[in-house]
Design a protein around this motif. Structure first.
Motif, PDB file in Angstrom:
ATOM      1  N   ALA A 111      85.183 125.210  38.717  1.00 15.19           N
ATOM      2  CA  ALA A 111      84.555 123.997  38.193  1.00 15.19           C
ATOM      3  C   ALA A 111      85.092 123.545  36.848  1.00 15.19           C
ATOM      4  O   ALA A 111      85.341 122.352  36.639  1.00 15.19           O
ATOM      5  CB  ALA A 111      83.047 124.210  38.099  1.00 15.19           C
ATOM      6  N   VAL A 112      85.278 124.465  35.895  1.00 12.16           N
ATOM      7  CA  VAL A 112      85.515 124.031  34.514  1.00 12.16           C
ATOM      8  C   VAL A 112      86.825 123.256  34.380  1.00 12.16           C
ATOM      9  O   VAL A 112      86.891 122.241  33.677  1.00 12.16           O
ATOM     10  CB  VAL A 112      85.458 125.228  33.545  1.00 12.16           C
ATOM     11  CG1 VAL A 112      86.621 126.191  33.757  1.00 12.16           C
ATOM     12  CG2 VAL A 112      85.435 124.750  32.104  1.00 12.16           C
ATOM     13  N   MET A 113      87.878 123.694  35.056  1.00  8.73           N
ATOM     14  CA  MET A 113      89.149 122.968  34.964  1.00  8.73           C
ATOM     15  C   MET A 113      89.076 121.612  35.648  1.00  8.73           C
ATOM     16  O   MET A 113      89.621 120.626  35.144  1.00  8.73           O
ATOM     17  CB  MET A 113      90.282 123.795  35.573  1.00  8.73           C
ATOM     18  CG  MET A 113      90.678 125.002  34.760  1.00  8.73           C
ATOM     19  SD  MET A 113      92.153 125.787  35.419  1.00  8.73           S
ATOM     20  CE  MET A 113      92.175 127.302  34.456  1.00  8.73           C
ATOM     21  N   LEU A 114      88.384 121.555  36.780  1.00  9.71           N
ATOM     22  CA  LEU A 114      88.248 120.282  37.481  1.00  9.71           C
ATOM     23  C   LEU A 114      87.406 119.306  36.652  1.00  9.71           C
ATOM     24  O   LEU A 114      87.722 118.115  36.560  1.00  9.71           O
ATOM     25  CB  LEU A 114      87.610 120.506  38.850  1.00  9.71           C
ATOM     26  CG  LEU A 114      87.493 119.259  39.740  1.00  9.71           C
ATOM     27  CD1 LEU A 114      88.848 118.611  39.946  1.00  9.71           C
ATOM     28  CD2 LEU A 114      86.853 119.626  41.082  1.00  9.71           C
ATOM     29  N   LEU A 115      86.337 119.801  36.035  1.00  9.01           N
ATOM     30  CA  LEU A 115      85.514 118.957  35.166  1.00  9.01           C
ATOM     31  C   LEU A 115      86.331 118.414  34.003  1.00  9.01           C
ATOM     32  O   LEU A 115      86.221 117.236  33.636  1.00  9.01           O
ATOM     33  CB  LEU A 115      84.312 119.749  34.645  1.00  9.01           C
ATOM     34  CG  LEU A 115      83.185 120.034  35.633  1.00  9.01           C
ATOM     35  CD1 LEU A 115      82.186 121.005  35.025  1.00  9.01           C
ATOM     36  CD2 LEU A 115      82.486 118.753  36.041  1.00  9.01           C
ATOM     37  N   THR A 116      87.169 119.276  33.425  1.00 10.59           N
ATOM     38  CA  THR A 116      87.989 118.852  32.291  1.00 10.59           C
ATOM     39  C   THR A 116      89.020 117.817  32.713  1.00 10.59           C
ATOM     40  O   THR A 116      89.274 116.839  31.993  1.00 10.59           O
ATOM     41  CB  THR A 116      88.686 120.064  31.659  1.00 10.59           C
ATOM     42  OG1 THR A 116      87.717 121.077  31.383  1.00 10.59           O
ATOM     43  CG2 THR A 116      89.366 119.686  30.355  1.00 10.59           C
ATOM     44  N   PHE A 117      89.629 118.027  33.875  1.00  6.39           N
ATOM     45  CA  PHE A 117      90.587 117.044  34.388  1.00  6.39           C
ATOM     46  C   PHE A 117      89.915 115.682  34.595  1.00  6.39           C
ATOM     47  O   PHE A 117      90.446 114.641  34.187  1.00  6.39           O
ATOM     48  CB  PHE A 117      91.194 117.538  35.697  1.00  6.39           C
ATOM     49  CG  PHE A 117      91.929 116.474  36.457  1.00  6.39           C
ATOM     50  CD1 PHE A 117      93.177 116.037  36.033  1.00  6.39           C
ATOM     51  CD2 PHE A 117      91.358 115.875  37.586  1.00  6.39           C
ATOM     52  CE1 PHE A 117      93.856 115.032  36.728  1.00  6.39           C
ATOM     53  CE2 PHE A 117      92.026 114.882  38.283  1.00  6.39           C
ATOM     54  CZ  PHE A 117      93.278 114.454  37.853  1.00  6.39           C
ATOM     55  N   LEU A 118      88.746 115.686  35.236  1.00  5.64           N
ATOM     56  CA  LEU A 118      88.026 114.441  35.474  1.00  5.64           C
ATOM     57  C   LEU A 118      87.609 113.788  34.153  1.00  5.64           C
ATOM     58  O   LEU A 118      87.613 112.554  34.025  1.00  5.64           O
ATOM     59  CB  LEU A 118      86.798 114.699  36.339  1.00  5.64           C
ATOM     60  CG  LEU A 118      87.075 115.129  37.787  1.00  5.64           C
ATOM     61  CD1 LEU A 118      85.780 115.488  38.495  1.00  5.64           C
ATOM     62  CD2 LEU A 118      87.816 114.026  38.544  1.00  5.64           C
ATOM     63  N   GLU A 119      87.271 114.618  33.183  1.00  2.00           N
ATOM     64  CA  GLU A 119      86.859 114.102  31.878  1.00  2.00           C
ATOM     65  C   GLU A 119      87.989 113.324  31.213  1.00  2.00           C
ATOM     66  O   GLU A 119      87.822 112.161  30.822  1.00  2.00           O
ATOM     67  CB  GLU A 119      86.412 115.254  30.979  1.00  2.00           C
ATOM     68  CG  GLU A 119      86.012 114.818  29.576  1.00  2.00           C
ATOM     69  CD  GLU A 119      85.711 115.993  28.669  1.00  2.00           C
ATOM     70  OE1 GLU A 119      84.894 115.829  27.749  1.00  2.00           O
ATOM     71  OE2 GLU A 119      86.303 117.074  28.868  1.00  2.00           O
ATOM     72  N   VAL A 120      89.155 113.946  31.081  1.00  2.00           N
ATOM     73  CA  VAL A 120      90.253 113.284  30.377  1.00  2.00           C
ATOM     74  C   VAL A 120      90.771 112.097  31.181  1.00  2.00           C
ATOM     75  O   VAL A 120      91.095 111.037  30.616  1.00  2.00           O
ATOM     76  CB  VAL A 120      91.389 114.285  30.054  1.00  2.00           C
ATOM     77  CG1 VAL A 120      92.011 114.863  31.307  1.00  2.00           C
ATOM     78  CG2 VAL A 120      92.449 113.636  29.182  1.00  2.00           C
ATOM     79  N   ALA A 121      90.826 112.213  32.503  1.00  2.00           N
ATOM     80  CA  ALA A 121      91.342 111.121  33.320  1.00  2.00           C
ATOM     81  C   ALA A 121      90.422 109.910  33.289  1.00  2.00           C
ATOM     82  O   ALA A 121      90.883 108.770  33.139  1.00  2.00           O
ATOM     83  CB  ALA A 121      91.527 111.601  34.769  1.00  2.00           C
ATOM     84  N   SER A 122      89.119 110.147  33.398  1.00  2.00           N
ATOM     85  CA  SER A 122      88.186 109.020  33.416  1.00  2.00           C
ATOM     86  C   SER A 122      88.072 108.348  32.062  1.00  2.00           C
ATOM     87  O   SER A 122      88.021 107.108  31.974  1.00  2.00           O
ATOM     88  CB  SER A 122      86.808 109.492  33.890  1.00  2.00           C
ATOM     89  OG  SER A 122      86.314 110.524  33.050  1.00  2.00           O
TER      90      SER A 122
END
Length: 585
Positions: A446-457
C-alpha cells in the motif's frame, strides 16, 4: 480553515520544535537495526551511492511536496485533500496505515523497557546458561581458552555435548535463549497464542502512558519533549561509539572497515540498487503522513524548501553514524569470540535484542552500557510513536473540529488506550508472530502505491503551476523549475518502478525458520490492501455527493478534481499580498 480554527489547532512555538520533531519522526528503529545490515550486505560504503541517488530522486521531492501542501493549508493528510476531493481516500489510506503501525510499534518499545528493567540486575540475565529458562542447547559464544570465561565455556560444552549430538545448528547463545524463552516465552506458531506475558503487559501500559504524557496537550507538550527525545539518542550513540573504540581498538577498526570500505563490484548487482531504493523509501517516512502532519503546524512563512533539503540528509547521516556504532560493537564482539563479523551481524529485532545485549555484556560495567543502550532504543522509538499518534489525532481533529477540539486531551487518551488494547495480542506467547505478520504486510503493497498516487495526482491534477504559486506566497520566491520535472515525471516513475520491483521480489512472511499457515498469509494480504480500499470509497462517495442525479459523470469528475472552498492559505493575508491570494483561490 478559519483563523479561529487555526489558532485552536496551534502552531509550533518556533522552527526548532518542528525540526526536532521531524528528526524524531525520521530517525527511528530502522536506522539502528536495518540500515547497518542492508549497507553491509550490499557493498559497504559503495551502497551509499545508490542510496544518495534515491534520496534525491524520491525522498527530497516527496518531502518537499507533502510539506508544502500541509504547511500552506494548516491541514494534515486526513483533510488536506480538499485540494483534490476525488482522491481524498489517499489521505485516509495513509492514516489507516499509520494506525496499523502504531498498534505494534509500542510493543517494540515495551520490549525495550523490559530489557531496561532487567539491565539493573547484578548479573545481566542474558549472559549465562544457568537460568531457569535455559535449555541443554545453551552455550556461550566462542571457545577461546585464554578468555576469563573459558572454564565456564568448556563446562557448558561438555555438559551439552551428549544432548545436542554434535549438531551445532542446535546450539543457542544465552542472549538468544533469553529473548525466546524469557522475554517472548515463544510458542510454536501463530495457531498457539498462549497466555499474556504479564511483564510485557505492564511494559506496554508504561510505554503508552509515556506517549500520552508527551502528547496530552498536543504540540504544546510534544514540542518541548522533542528537545530531549531527539537529541538524547545522539548523545547515547556517541557514548557507545567512543566506548566501543576504546574497549578493543583492533576489533572496532575491523568492524568499521567491514561496514565502510566500498566493494565497488557490488554496484553492478541489480539487488543492491533495489535494496537502496526500498531502504531510502521507508527510512524517509514517505507515504505515512507523519511529516505532513508535523508540517501542518508550521507557521505559514516557514521556509519549507530549506527543511525538505535538510531532513533527508539528516536521516542519511544518522543512519551511517548508527551503522558505525553498531559495527564498532560487532567488531570487538567478533574479535572477543574469535569469529568473523558476518557470524554475529543481524537485522531487525535480532540486532537490538540478541546481538547488542550480548555485545554490551562484554564491556566493563555492562549494566551501565545496557541501560544506556535500551534507554536510547526506547527514546528513538518514542519519537516516531509520538508522530504516529499525532497523525491520528490530527486527522480526527481536522475532520471534526467543532466536536473534538475541546476534547483534544480526552481524544489523545482514548487513542492511546485503544492502542494499548489492540497491542495486547502482540504480547502473548505467540504475539511476535502477529507483530511480524502486521509489520510484513502493512507497508508491503500500500505505502508505495499511495505515494505514487499522491505525487501523480498533486502534480497532474492540482498542477505544478499552482504548487509554485502556493510556494511563492509562503516563502516569497519560486524554486528552480527542476522540481516541476521531478514531480511530473522523475519521482512518480521512480516510485512506480520501485513498487513493481518490490512486488516481483516479494516473498511470503516468515519468522526465522517458521512458515506461516495459508490462512495467516491471507489475513496478511487483507492487511496489505486495507488502506487501499479507502481510495475507492473516497472516489465513489465524492462522485455521489457532487452535483445531482442529472449531472453527467464527466462533469462530476471535472468538479471533483477542483479545490473546494476549504482549500485556502492558513493566514488572512499571505506575504505575497492580497492580489496573489485572490489568484490562488
Amino acid at each position: 480553515m478559519s483563523e479561529e480554527e487555526t489558532m485552536q489547532r496551534g502552531n509550533w512555538k518556533n522552527w526548532w520544535e518542528f525540526l526536532f520533531s521531524s528528526v524524531g519522526c525520521l530517525v527511528g528503529l530502522g536506522n539502528i537495526w536495518r540500515f547497518p545490515y542492508i549497507c553491509f550486505k550490499n557493498g559497504g560504503g559503495a551502497f551509499l551511492i545508490p542510496y544518495f541517488i534515491f534520496m534525491f530522486l524520491c525522498a527530497m521531492p516527496m518531502m518537499f511536496l507533502e510539506m508544502t501542501f500541509s504547511q500552506y493549508s494548516n491541514l494534515g493528510p486526513g483533510k488536506v485533500w480538499v485540494c483534490c476531493p476525488l482522491l481524498k481516500g489517499i489521505g485516509y489510506g495513509m492514516v489507516i496505515l499509520t494506525g496499523l503501525v502504531s498498534t505494534y510499534y509500542n510493543v517494540i518499545l515495551a520490549w525495550a523497557l523490559y530489557y531496561l528493567g532487567m539491565s539493573f540486575y547484578p548479573q545481566l540475565p542474558w549472559t549465562s546458561c544457568n537460568n531457569d529458562w535455559n535449555t541443554v542447547h545453551c552455550m556461550l559464544r566462542g571457545m577461546n581458552t585464554s578468555s576469563p570465561n573459558s572454564s565456564l565455556l568448556v563446562e557448558n560444552h561438555l555438559k551439552n555435548a551428549t544432548n545436542v549430538a554434535n549438531n551445532t545448528d542446535m546450539l543457542r547463545t544465552p542472549a538468544e535463549e533469553f529473548w525466546e524463552h524469557n522475554v517472548l516465552d515463544l510458542s510454536d506458531g501463530i495457531d498457539n497464542l498462549g497466555s499474556i506475558r504479564w511483564q510485557l503487559l505492564l511494559c506496554l501500559f508504561a510505554a503508552w502512558l509515556v506517549v500520552f504524557l508527551c502528547l496530552f496537550k498536543g504540540i504544546k507538550t510534544s514540542g518541548k519533549v522533542v528537545y530531549v527525545a531527539a537529541t538524547v539518542p545522539y548523545l547515547f550513540l556517541m557514548t557507545l561509539f567512543i566506548r566501543g573504540l576504546t574497549f578493543n581498538i583492533d576489533g572496532a577498526v575491523k568492524g568499521l572497515g567491514v561496514f565502510l570500505i566500498p566493494r565497488w563490484e557490488d554496484l553492478l548487482k541489480f539487488s543492491v540498487w533495489c535494496d537502496a531504493a526500498v531502504q531510502m523509501f521507508y527510512s524517509a517516512g514517505l507515504g505515512w503522513g507523519g511529516i505532513a502532519t508535523l508540517a501542518s503546524y508550521n507557521n505559514f512563512n516557514n521556509n519549507v524548501f530549506r527543511d525538505a533539503m535538510i531532513l533527508p540528509i539528516v536521516d542519511v547521516v544518522t543512519s551511517v553514524f548508527a551503522g558505525c556504532v553498531v559495527f564498532v560493537t560487532l567488531g570487538f564482539m567478533a574479535e572477543e569470540a574469535g569469529v568473523s563479523i558476518d557470524k554475529v551481524v543481524d537485522s531487525g529485532p535480532g540486532i537490538a535484542f540478541i546481538v547488542y545485549p550480548e555485545a554490551v555484556s562484554k564491556l566493563p560495567l555492562p549494566q551501565l552500557w545496557a541501560v544506556l543502550f535500551f534507554l536510547m532504543l526506547f527514546v528513538v522509538g518514542l519519537d516516531s510513536q509520538m508522530v504516529h499518534v499525532q497523525t491520528l489525532t490530527g486527522a480526527l481533529l481536522d475532520n471534526f473540529p467543532k466536536v473534538l477540539y475541546k476534547w483534544k486531551t480526552a481524544l489523545t487518551g482514548v487513542l492511546c488506550f485503544l492502542g494499548f488494547l489492540l497491542g495486547i495480542p502482540c504480547i502473548t506467547q505467540g504475539g511476535v508472530y502477529i507483530l511480524t505478520l502486521i509489520d510484513w504486510y502493512s507497508a508491503s503493497v500500500a505505502v508505495m502505491l499511495l505515494t505514487f498516487l499522491e505525487v501523480a495526482s498533486l502534480a497532474w491534477l492540482y498542477g505544478v503551476d499552482r504548487i509554485y504559486k502556493d510556494l511563492e506566497v509562503m516563502i516569497g520566491y519560486k524554486p528552480s523549475s527542476l522540481w516541476k520535472i521531478m514531480w511530473l515525471f522523475v519521482t512518480p516513475l521512480a516510485i512506480l518502478i520501485i513498487w513493481i520491483v518490490s512486488l516481483v521480489r516479494y516473498s511470503t512472511v516468515t519468522y526465522g525458520e517458521y512458515k506461516y499457515p495459508t490462512y495467516a498469509v491471507g489475513i496478511g494480504w487483507l492487511i496489505a490492501i486495507s488502506s487501499l480500499v479507502s481510495i475507492f470509497v473516497g472516489i465513489i462517495s465524492t462522485l455521489l455527493n457532487t452535483g445531482d442525479q442529472s449531472t453527467p459523470l464527466f462533469q462530476k469528475l471535472r468538479i471533483s478534481i477542483q479545490p473546494t472552498t476549504q482549500w485556502k492559505p492558513a493566514v488572512t493575508t499571505p506575504p505575497g499580498g492580497m492580489e496573489m491570494r485572490k489568484s490562488l483561490i
